[in-house]
Scaffold this motif. Structure first.
Motif, PDB file in Angstrom:
ATOM      1  N   GLU A   1      90.883 106.633  93.671  1.00 21.98           N
ATOM      2  CA  GLU A   1      89.853 106.324  94.675  1.00 21.98           C
ATOM      3  C   GLU A   1      90.248 106.840  96.061  1.00 21.98           C
ATOM      4  OE1 GLU A   1      87.771 102.480  92.516  1.00 21.98           O
ATOM      5  OE2 GLU A   1      89.098 102.081  94.222  1.00 21.98           O
ATOM      6  N   GLU A   2      91.540 106.838  96.361  1.00 22.39           N
ATOM      7  CA  GLU A   2      92.003 107.387  97.656  1.00 22.39           C
ATOM      8  C   GLU A   2      91.775 108.906  97.686  1.00 22.39           C
ATOM      9  OE1 GLU A   2      92.361 104.981  99.301  1.00 22.39           O
ATOM     10  OE2 GLU A   2      93.839 103.522  98.642  1.00 22.39           O
ATOM     11  N   ILE A   3      92.068 109.552  96.553  1.00 16.51           N
ATOM     12  CA  ILE A   3      91.887 111.012  96.485  1.00 16.51           C
ATOM     13  C   ILE A   3      90.405 111.363  96.622  1.00 16.51           C
ATOM     14  CG2 ILE A   3      92.039 113.012  94.931  1.00 16.51           C
ATOM     15  CD1 ILE A   3      94.713 111.867  93.916  1.00 16.51           C
TER      16      ILE A   3
ATOM     17  N   MET B   1      97.917 109.090 103.933  1.00 18.99           N
ATOM     18  CA  MET B   1      99.061 108.185 103.913  1.00 18.99           C
ATOM     19  C   MET B   1      98.988 107.299 102.673  1.00 18.99           C
ATOM     20  SD  MET B   1     100.478 105.866 106.963  1.00 18.99           S
ATOM     21  CE  MET B   1     101.547 104.489 106.644  1.00 18.99           C
ATOM     22  N   GLU B   2      97.778 106.846 102.342  1.00 20.51           N
ATOM     23  CA  GLU B   2      97.605 106.022 101.143  1.00 20.51           C
ATOM     24  C   GLU B   2      97.975 106.819  99.892  1.00 20.51           C
ATOM     25  OE1 GLU B   2      93.441 104.648 102.004  1.00 20.51           O
ATOM     26  OE2 GLU B   2      94.312 102.702 101.548  1.00 20.51           O
ATOM     27  N   ILE B   3      97.530 108.067  99.836  1.00 20.52           N
ATOM     28  CA  ILE B   3      97.832 108.925  98.676  1.00 20.52           C
ATOM     29  C   ILE B   3      99.349 109.028  98.479  1.00 20.52           C
ATOM     30  CG2 ILE B   3      97.778 111.331  97.851  1.00 20.52           C
ATOM     31  CD1 ILE B   3      94.881 111.455  99.055  1.00 20.52           C
TER      32      ILE B   3
ATOM     33  N   MET C   1      98.996  97.843 104.558  1.00 19.68           N
ATOM     34  CA  MET C   1      98.258  99.078 104.872  1.00 19.68           C
ATOM     35  C   MET C   1      96.784  98.938 104.474  1.00 19.68           C
ATOM     36  SD  MET C   1      99.148 102.856 103.287  1.00 19.68           S
ATOM     37  CE  MET C   1      98.801 102.348 101.602  1.00 19.68           C
ATOM     38  N   GLU C   2      96.534  98.340 103.311  1.00 20.43           N
ATOM     39  CA  GLU C   2      95.147  98.162 102.851  1.00 20.43           C
ATOM     40  C   GLU C   2      94.383  97.184 103.752  1.00 20.43           C
ATOM     41  OE1 GLU C   2      93.567  99.888 100.805  1.00 20.43           O
ATOM     42  OE2 GLU C   2      95.066 100.815  99.506  1.00 20.43           O
ATOM     43  N   GLU C   3      95.079  96.142 104.226  1.00 21.41           N
ATOM     44  CA  GLU C   3      94.408  95.182 105.110  1.00 21.41           C
ATOM     45  C   GLU C   3      94.043  95.837 106.435  1.00 21.41           C
ATOM     46  OE1 GLU C   3      96.233  91.219 105.163  1.00 21.41           O
ATOM     47  OE2 GLU C   3      94.744  91.009 103.573  1.00 21.41           O
TER      48      GLU C   3
ATOM     49  N   HIS D   1      94.978 103.873  89.311  1.00 23.78           N
ATOM     50  CA  HIS D   1      93.539 103.622  89.510  1.00 23.78           C
ATOM     51  C   HIS D   1      93.191 103.690  91.006  1.00 23.78           C
ATOM     52  CE1 HIS D   1      89.561 101.878  88.785  1.00 23.78           C
ATOM     53  NE2 HIS D   1      89.787 101.172  89.871  1.00 23.78           N
ATOM     54  N   ILE D   2      94.016 103.038  91.825  1.00 23.87           N
ATOM     55  CA  ILE D   2      93.791 103.054  93.276  1.00 23.87           C
ATOM     56  C   ILE D   2      93.910 104.491  93.809  1.00 23.87           C
ATOM     57  CG2 ILE D   2      94.652 102.281  95.526  1.00 23.87           C
ATOM     58  CD1 ILE D   2      95.600  99.688  94.182  1.00 23.87           C
ATOM     59  N   LEU D   3      94.958 105.188  93.360  1.00 23.09           N
ATOM     60  CA  LEU D   3      95.196 106.566  93.836  1.00 23.09           C
ATOM     61  C   LEU D   3      93.966 107.455  93.628  1.00 23.09           C
ATOM     62  CD1 LEU D   3      97.109 108.820  94.901  1.00 23.09           C
ATOM     63  CD2 LEU D   3      97.875 109.155  92.535  1.00 23.09           C
TER      64      LEU D   3
ATOM     65  N   GLU E   1      85.958  99.407  97.948  1.00 25.03           N
ATOM     66  CA  GLU E   1      87.111  99.834  97.146  1.00 25.03           C
ATOM     67  C   GLU E   1      88.415  99.331  97.768  1.00 25.03           C
ATOM     68  OE1 GLU E   1      85.178 104.013  95.408  1.00 25.03           O
ATOM     69  OE2 GLU E   1      86.452 104.081  97.185  1.00 25.03           O
ATOM     70  N   THR E   2      88.473  99.420  99.110  1.00 20.15           N
ATOM     71  CA  THR E   2      89.680  99.008  99.841  1.00 20.15           C
ATOM     72  C   THR E   2      89.969  97.516  99.646  1.00 20.15           C
ATOM     73  OG1 THR E   2      89.404 100.774 101.440  1.00 20.15           O
ATOM     74  CG2 THR E   2      90.705  98.884 102.161  1.00 20.15           C
ATOM     75  N   ARG E   3      88.908  96.694  99.660  1.00 15.57           N
ATOM     76  CA  ARG E   3      89.093  95.254  99.398  1.00 15.57           C
ATOM     77  C   ARG E   3      89.653  95.056  97.996  1.00 15.57           C
ATOM     78  NH1 ARG E   3      83.594  94.209 102.414  1.00 15.57           N
ATOM     79  NH2 ARG E   3      84.421  93.615 104.454  1.00 15.57           N
ATOM     80  N   GLY E   4      89.169  95.877  97.064  1.00 21.80           N
ATOM     81  CA  GLY E   4      89.688  95.834  95.696  1.00 21.80           C
ATOM     82  C   GLY E   4      91.162  96.230  95.644  1.00 21.80           C
ATOM     83  N   HIS E   5      91.539  97.255  96.448  1.00 18.58           N
ATOM     84  CA  HIS E   5      92.940  97.701  96.458  1.00 18.58           C
ATOM     85  C   HIS E   5      93.854  96.559  96.917  1.00 18.58           C
ATOM     86  CE1 HIS E   5      91.377 102.068  97.221  1.00 18.58           C
ATOM     87  NE2 HIS E   5      91.019 101.577  96.059  1.00 18.58           N
ATOM     88  N   ALA E   6      93.441  95.871  97.992  1.00 23.03           N
ATOM     89  CA  ALA E   6      94.249  94.767  98.528  1.00 23.03           C
ATOM     90  C   ALA E   6      94.389  93.666  97.475  1.00 23.03           C
ATOM     91  CB  ALA E   6      93.615  94.216  99.801  1.00 23.03           C
TER      92      ALA E   6
HETATM   93 FE   FE2 Z   1      93.186 101.961  99.686  1.00 22.97          FE
END
Ligand code: FE2
Ligand code: FE2
Length: 169
Positions: A137-139, A107-109, A18-20, A133-135, A49-54
């Motif tokens: 940033e999504e919020i 969807m990410e949340i 999903m992150e990719e 931590h990721i959550l 941030e998304t690259r960090g999540h992946a």
């Molecule tokens: Fe993300």
């Protein structure tokens, strides 16, 4: 029946894919956006941030003894690229992008809330903390979209009426 550990691994992999897909979509928007600087800046920030999540998810998967196979991830990227191509020709790609981003962030949340609960049950404190931590940033991204959607829509519609070329991207 899948064990808790297997479920956690499967859902971490799903989240990684999903992150990719998110990365591909956000990168395409950042590349094409010209006349919406605030939106572009926020998207560029969330792209990082998304690259960090992946990367965080890949580390969690490896820590738990799994690997991130490229097959499924490439499918996600191909789908995202195709979606971007389709919206490009409709003239309202800015609004379609906002719609896609809003949907994706929520969807990410949901995904990270599920992962946090699962990691908690599996006793994986490190993965739970990473997902928390990721959550956050999504919020934050979802909140920004929530607060700016009305203004972006008004700007888009006004431009479409007066200077259509400016409205597009
Ligand atoms: Fe993300
Ligand atoms: Fe996100």
């Amino acid at each position: 029946m899948a064990s808790l550990d297997e479920r956690l691994m499967q859902w971490l992999r799903d989240a990684h894919a999903m992150e990719e897909q998110a990365e591909t979509s956000l990168a395409a928007q950042a590349r094409r956006l010209e006349n919406y600087p605030d939106l572009r800046t926020r998207i560029e920030r969330h792209l990082e941030e998304t690259r960090g999540h992946a990367a965080t998810l890949a580390a969690a998967i490896e820590r738990r003894g799994g690997g991130t196979s490229g097959v499924k991830d490439m499918t996600g990227k191909t789908v995202a690229t195709f979606q971007n191509l389709v919206t490009m020709f409709a003239g309202d790609e800015v609004m379609k992008g906002c719609l896609a981003n809003y949907t994706l962030e929520h969807m990410e949340i949901a995904s990270y809330k599920i992962l946090i609960a699962t990691a908690e049950l599996a006793g994986d404190i490190q993965t739970r903390a990473a997902c928390e931590h990721i959550l956050a940033e999504e919020i934050a991204m979802a909140d920004w979209l929530d607060q700016n959607l009305e203004q972006i829509t008004r700007l888009y519609l006004r431009r479409e009426e007066l200077v259509p070329d400016l409205a597009k991207k």
